[in-house]
Design a protein around this motif. Sequence first.
Motif, PDB file in Angstrom:
ATOM      1  N   LEU A 244      23.779  14.718  40.893  1.00  0.00           N
ATOM      2  CA  LEU A 244      23.543  14.046  42.162  1.00  0.00           C
ATOM      3  C   LEU A 244      24.718  13.134  42.474  1.00  0.00           C
ATOM      4  N   VAL A 245      25.290  13.278  43.650  1.00  0.00           N
ATOM      5  CA  VAL A 245      26.478  12.512  44.027  1.00  0.00           C
ATOM      6  C   VAL A 245      26.063  11.232  44.759  1.00  0.00           C
ATOM      7  N   GLY A 246      26.661  10.117  44.334  1.00  0.00           N
ATOM      8  CA  GLY A 246      26.385   8.828  44.954  1.00  0.00           C
ATOM      9  C   GLY A 246      27.533   7.876  44.700  1.00  0.00           C
ATOM     10  N   VAL A 247      27.223   6.576  44.629  1.00  0.00           N
ATOM     11  CA  VAL A 247      28.260   5.566  44.398  1.00  0.00           C
ATOM     12  C   VAL A 247      27.765   4.539  43.392  1.00  0.00           C
ATOM     13  N   TRP A 253      23.854   3.511  39.572  1.00  0.00           N
ATOM     14  CA  TRP A 253      24.240   4.601  40.478  1.00  0.00           C
ATOM     15  C   TRP A 253      23.241   4.613  41.623  1.00  0.00           C
ATOM     16  N   ARG A 254      23.734   4.781  42.861  1.00  0.00           N
ATOM     17  CA  ARG A 254      22.833   4.752  44.006  1.00  0.00           C
ATOM     18  C   ARG A 254      23.186   5.840  45.007  1.00  0.00           C
ATOM     19  N   SER A 255      22.167   6.461  45.574  1.00  0.00           N
ATOM     20  CA  SER A 255      22.322   7.383  46.694  1.00  0.00           C
ATOM     21  C   SER A 255      21.097   7.225  47.581  1.00  0.00           C
ATOM     22  N   GLY A 256      21.271   6.602  48.719  1.00  0.00           N
ATOM     23  CA  GLY A 256      20.131   6.337  49.592  1.00  0.00           C
ATOM     24  C   GLY A 256      19.116   5.456  48.889  1.00  0.00           C
ATOM     25  N   ASP A 257      17.861   5.953  48.826  1.00  0.00           N
ATOM     26  CA  ASP A 257      16.797   5.185  48.176  1.00  0.00           C
ATOM     27  C   ASP A 257      16.738   5.405  46.669  1.00  0.00           C
ATOM     28  N   VAL A 258      17.584   6.285  46.155  1.00  0.00           N
ATOM     29  CA  VAL A 258      17.542   6.613  44.724  1.00  0.00           C
ATOM     30  C   VAL A 258      18.527   5.727  43.977  1.00  0.00           C
ATOM     31  N   ARG A 259      18.052   5.053  42.945  1.00  0.00           N
ATOM     32  CA  ARG A 259      18.908   4.217  42.118  1.00  0.00           C
ATOM     33  C   ARG A 259      18.619   4.541  40.657  1.00  0.00           C
ATOM     34  N   LEU A 260      19.686   4.856  39.882  1.00  0.00           N
ATOM     35  CA  LEU A 260      19.526   5.216  38.479  1.00  0.00           C
ATOM     36  C   LEU A 260      20.409   4.329  37.614  1.00  0.00           C
ATOM     37  N   TRP A 297      11.840   7.286  41.675  1.00  0.00           N
ATOM     38  CA  TRP A 297      12.474   7.466  42.976  1.00  0.00           C
ATOM     39  C   TRP A 297      11.748   8.556  43.759  1.00  0.00           C
ATOM     40  N   PRO A 298      11.784   8.477  45.083  1.00  0.00           N
ATOM     41  CA  PRO A 298      11.061   9.450  45.906  1.00  0.00           C
ATOM     42  C   PRO A 298      11.827  10.761  46.049  1.00  0.00           C
ATOM     43  N   ALA A 299      11.097  11.857  46.184  1.00  0.00           N
ATOM     44  CA  ALA A 299      11.715  13.169  46.344  1.00  0.00           C
ATOM     45  C   ALA A 299      10.761  14.070  47.121  1.00  0.00           C
ATOM     46  N   VAL A 300      11.341  15.052  47.812  1.00  0.00           N
ATOM     47  CA  VAL A 300      10.565  16.036  48.554  1.00  0.00           C
ATOM     48  C   VAL A 300      10.835  17.409  47.963  1.00  0.00           C
ATOM     49  N   VAL A 301       9.784  18.157  47.635  1.00  0.00           N
ATOM     50  CA  VAL A 301       9.912  19.472  47.014  1.00  0.00           C
ATOM     51  C   VAL A 301      10.524  20.454  48.019  1.00  0.00           C
ATOM     52  N   THR A 302      11.604  21.129  47.611  1.00  0.00           N
ATOM     53  CA  THR A 302      12.280  22.096  48.483  1.00  0.00           C
ATOM     54  C   THR A 302      12.133  23.538  48.010  1.00  0.00           C
ATOM     55  N   ARG A 303      11.893  23.727  46.724  1.00  0.00           N
ATOM     56  CA  ARG A 303      11.780  25.088  46.191  1.00  0.00           C
ATOM     57  C   ARG A 303      11.099  25.033  44.840  1.00  0.00           C
ATOM     58  N   ILE A 304      10.318  26.059  44.512  1.00  0.00           N
ATOM     59  CA  ILE A 304       9.667  26.143  43.206  1.00  0.00           C
ATOM     60  C   ILE A 304      10.078  27.461  42.557  1.00  0.00           C
ATOM     61  N   GLU A 305      10.687  27.360  41.378  1.00  0.00           N
ATOM     62  CA  GLU A 305      11.271  28.527  40.709  1.00  0.00           C
ATOM     63  C   GLU A 305      10.577  28.773  39.370  1.00  0.00           C
ATOM     64  N   PRO A 306      10.005  29.965  39.146  1.00  0.00           N
ATOM     65  CA  PRO A 306       9.390  30.259  37.851  1.00  0.00           C
ATOM     66  C   PRO A 306      10.430  30.255  36.739  1.00  0.00           C
ATOM     67  N   ILE A 336       6.894  13.699  46.088  1.00  0.00           N
ATOM     68  CA  ILE A 336       6.545  13.281  44.731  1.00  0.00           C
ATOM     69  C   ILE A 336       7.496  12.175  44.310  1.00  0.00           C
ATOM     70  N   ARG A 337       7.209  11.555  43.180  1.00  0.00           N
ATOM     71  CA  ARG A 337       8.113  10.544  42.629  1.00  0.00           C
ATOM     72  C   ARG A 337       8.535  10.989  41.236  1.00  0.00           C
ATOM     73  N   LEU A 338       9.817  10.761  40.923  1.00  0.00           N
ATOM     74  CA  LEU A 338      10.388  11.205  39.662  1.00  0.00           C
ATOM     75  C   LEU A 338      10.925  10.007  38.891  1.00  0.00           C
ATOM     76  N   ARG A 339      10.995  10.168  37.572  1.00  0.00           N
ATOM     77  CA  ARG A 339      11.559   9.115  36.726  1.00  0.00           C
ATOM     78  C   ARG A 339      12.280   9.766  35.551  1.00  0.00           C
ATOM     79  N   ILE A 340      13.177   8.988  34.940  1.00  0.00           N
ATOM     80  CA  ILE A 340      13.893   9.470  33.763  1.00  0.00           C
ATOM     81  C   ILE A 340      14.322   8.280  32.922  1.00  0.00           C
ATOM     82  N   ASP A 341      14.340   8.481  31.624  1.00  0.00           N
ATOM     83  CA  ASP A 341      14.797   7.454  30.686  1.00  0.00           C
ATOM     84  C   ASP A 341      16.302   7.241  30.876  1.00  0.00           C
ATOM     85  N   PRO A 342      16.778   6.023  31.051  1.00  0.00           N
ATOM     86  CA  PRO A 342      18.214   5.768  31.215  1.00  0.00           C
ATOM     87  C   PRO A 342      19.056   6.314  30.066  1.00  0.00           C
TER      88      PRO A 342
END
Length: 351
Positions: A244-247, A253-260, A297-306, A336-342
């Motif tokens: 994910l590209v941000g600054v 790291w931030r991109s819009g509403d997403v901060r990691l 962080w918030p996310a919108v589902v765009t595709r579901i791949e088996p 949906i909302r996603l999270r990850i361990d730093p």
Amino acid sequence: MTGAEGLRAHVVVQREHFVVDVSLQVPAGATVAVMGPSGAGKSTLLQAIAGLQPLDAGEIAVEGRVVDRVEKPRLRTEPMRREVVLLGQKPRLFPHLSARENVAFGPRAAGTDARAARAGADDWLARVGLPGSGERMPHELSGGEQQRVAVARALAASPRVVLLDEPLVALDPETAGDIRRMLRDQLVSTTTVAVTHDAADAVALADRLIVVESGRVTQSGLVRDVLAAPASGFVASIAGVNRLVGVASGGTWRSGDVRLTSADPASRALAATDGAALAAVFRPGDVRVAEAGQESWPAVVTRIEPTLGGVRVHTDAGAVDLSLDAAGGVAVGDGIRLRIDPALVRFVSVL
């Protein structure tokens, strides 16, 4: 790997929509993998090194000896014999010759006595896992066996450089795995350039990796280093990671509403320069769907791949791997909302 010069190439070839302009250097006995999207110029690079594609500019040297050179405006030296073999997706065995005679063809053409060439061919067939098969004709061999004979034929010619143009792509996974292991063993002291679409090939066969996109090298380095820090979306896709590209912003790291955030010291150092262009890299398998109250962080589902283990849910803010049960109520368009361990996040510079 000795460190001696094996192959040095600067290939410039005009294609219909872009120019292939790639430089590479392969030490003697080393293997360099080349990856890139379809149509990026990878096969053009190999064909130029093999002498099958004229250069528009550039130079090719094998073991320190210049075998081809073109200087603008198309002042060309006479190409020399380069002792390079190209092994492609199809074995291209001589259909009227036995496996033994196919392998013996190169040495015999170079002047080796017929008896010695055939004995050497039997030795090579044994080395690629086909002992006692010298009398068999190509039509009596499976696709994997034909490719083994093609490898034996290529190496029996004692080439200075071996070029592999996706030789495993047409094989089933089990056969490809067997031949990949065989190639790794047999190419251990041979200067090799291997074009592949499969990260498993690059990891198994190569010391270094270069990525070619639209005719240019966009990333290079040790194979695992390149795959761990993808500089483009293509590399991220073959490595199977989110990018994910941000600054950089306040040490994060931030991109819009997403901060990691990242626990990696090198990543934290990159994030210390506010405004620096960064990519956040992490595996979909490390992402979790957040529960109420968890940092996320918030996310919108765009595709579901088996996938083999369930499904990969792609969103506008990264992908997450879920079991079939966990993904049962998720649909395209859902928020949906996603999270990850730093500790599982890395930041890399965006050039």
